[in-house]
Design a protein around this motif. Structure first.
Motif, mmCIF file in Angstrom:
data_model
loop_
_atom_site.group_PDB
_atom_site.id
_atom_site.type_symbol
_atom_site.label_atom_id
_atom_site.label_comp_id
_atom_site.label_asym_id
_atom_site.label_seq_id
_atom_site.Cartn_x
_atom_site.Cartn_y
_atom_site.Cartn_z
ATOM 1 N N GLN A 17 -8.784 36.882 40.103
ATOM 2 C CA GLN A 17 -9.216 38.277 40.166
ATOM 3 C C GLN A 17 -10.496 38.496 39.359
ATOM 4 N N LEU A 18 -10.618 37.831 38.227
ATOM 5 C CA LEU A 18 -11.823 37.969 37.407
ATOM 6 C C LEU A 18 -13.030 37.372 38.112
ATOM 7 N N ILE A 19 -12.846 36.241 38.750
ATOM 8 C CA ILE A 19 -13.938 35.641 39.518
ATOM 9 C C ILE A 19 -14.382 36.600 40.617
ATOM 10 N N GLY A 20 -13.423 37.175 41.329
ATOM 11 C CA GLY A 20 -13.756 38.135 42.383
ATOM 12 C C GLY A 20 -14.455 39.367 41.833
ATOM 13 N N ALA A 21 -13.983 39.856 40.696
ATOM 14 C CA ALA A 21 -14.593 41.049 40.113
ATOM 15 C C ALA A 21 -16.014 40.771 39.645
ATOM 16 N N ILE A 22 -16.240 39.620 39.052
ATOM 17 C CA ILE A 22 -17.566 39.306 38.521
ATOM 18 C C ILE A 22 -18.551 38.987 39.648
ATOM 19 N N LEU A 23 -18.109 38.232 40.627
ATOM 20 C CA LEU A 23 -19.030 37.791 41.671
ATOM 21 C C LEU A 23 -19.272 38.820 42.769
ATOM 22 N N TRP A 24 -18.241 39.558 43.155
ATOM 23 C CA TRP A 24 -18.374 40.393 44.347
ATOM 24 C C TRP A 24 -18.307 41.899 44.099
ATOM 25 N N THR A 25 -18.050 42.309 42.870
ATOM 26 C CA THR A 25 -18.002 43.732 42.583
ATOM 27 C C THR A 25 -19.284 44.133 41.859
#
Length: 158
Positions: free
Chosen positions: A73-81
């Motif tokens: 979830q952190l990877i998704g939040a950092i990269l795509w949000t």
């Protein structure tokens, strides 16, 4: 405590019966001792010990799952949000009713989980102050902590 000592005695006897003294032999002895205690828990009075060890093992698996999920979830939040949509927040989390050891273990588990950090523990041990990187709903974060980490810790400490 008596069951734990019996488990250690079985492990030590197993190590003494082996040709070489190795960590693997000791771990095997612990496993055999635990199996014996689990199998004869009513006779040996080890029901609570077996329950706590199994709950601790289940908590380790639960924490590993939560850790990996949080990493994803952190990877998704950092990269795509986009940065303006992350919603980092400082929230409080009620820990009343927990012992000092339970509160310490919970605070470390929260801080080890990516995206959350325990910022402060109140002096009266009633609440944590947490920083959550992507927090749209603080109540959902609190409910997740109650459902996962807190319940898992209480399963083997009480």
């Amino acid at each position: 405590m008596k069951a734990f000592l019996l488990n250690l005695v079985v492990a030590a006897i197993w190590v003494l019966l082996q040709a070489e003294t190795t960590f693997f032999a000791f771990a095997t002895g612990l496993g055999l001792g635990f199996a014996m205690l689990a199998l004869f828990r009513d006779v040996l009075g080890s029901r609570d010990y077996v329950r706590r060890v199994l709950a601790a093992a289940a908590f380790l698996l639960l924490f590993t799952k939560e850790f990996l999920t949080s990493c994803w979830q952190l990877i998704g939040a950092i990269l795509w949000t986009p940065a303006d949509q992350l919603c980092p927040r400082i929230i409080t989390y009620d820990i009343s009713g927990l012992s000092r050891v339970e509160a310490l273990l919970l605070s470390h588990c929260i801080s080890l989980t990516p995206g959350t950090t325990t910022v402060d523990i109140s002096p009266d041990l009633k609440r944590f102050t947490l920083h959550v990187l992507a927090c749209r709903d603080p109540e959902a974060v609190r409910a997740t902590l109650d459902r996962t980490l807190r319940r898992g810790i209480l399963a083997f400490t009480r």
